[in-house]
Design a protein around this motif. Structure first.
Motif: not given
Length: 181
Positions: A2-7, A44-54, A101-108
């Motif tokens: 299960e993909r997780k969003l990790i801070l 290594e455990a993530v394939d997607t990154v969410i970043t604020g513009r600032k 994103l959580k519904q897609e296949k992939g890393k965290h």
């Protein structure tokens, strides 16, 4: 899996992720050659990154080579910008993006910050895990990691690691039973 969003983020002991004028010099208090506090392993455990513009703009100004190559990067912004290489400038619903994103296949999925993005995700209870590195510095002012007036969220401790530099890394997961209510 299960993909997780990790801070994964660093904060001063008094809760600031940056000092006045976006100053990150306090992070130097724990700089030690050869020590990355598990960051490389985490990446290594993530394939997607969410970043604020600032945060994105700060990284682009201060880090010679963008270090999230090979990952899908979403930069959350209020303005329209053309995508580049592996960077998508996103100005839609953050909640919708994360749920898709959580519904897609992939890393965290890695939430890199900043505070506005973190607090928006907290309002919708979307962060699954928190890896917070506490730097042994009291800044007194700056950009707070957590804002007031957000919903209460129960967490379960996964681990605590301390390092000889004084950094303490705390890893929590969200209590899923509480999230469903």
């Amino acid at each position: 899996m299960e993909r997780k969003l990790i801070l994964y983020i660093a904060t001063s002991l008094d809760g600031y992720i940056a000092g006045e004028n976006d100053n990150l010099d306090f992070l130097n208090a724990v700089t030690k050659k050869g020590e990355d506090y598990g960051y490389s392993s985490f990446l290594e455990a993530v394939d997607t990154v969410i970043t604020g513009r600032k945060t994105f703009d700060w990284v682009r100004r201060n880090v010679p080579e963008f270090y999230h190559k090979g990952k899908k990067n979403y930069v959350i912004t209020r303005s329209k910008r053309q995508p580049t290489e592996n960077i998508i400038f996103y100005n839609g619903s953050l909640k919708e993006l994360v749920n898709n994103l959580k519904q897609e296949k992939g890393k965290h999925i890695f939430c890199e910050g900043g505070a506005e993005i973190v607090n928006e995700l907290l309002k919708d209870n979307l962060i699954d895990e928190f890896i917070i590195s506490v730097i042994p510095v009291l800044l007194g002012s700056g950009i707070r990691l957590f804002e007031d007036k957000r919903p209460e969220q129960k967490l379960q401790l996964i681990s605590v690691k301390s390092f000889e530099t004084g950094l303490v890394q705390i890893h929590y997961k969200s209590c899923f039973d509480e999230r469903k209510q």
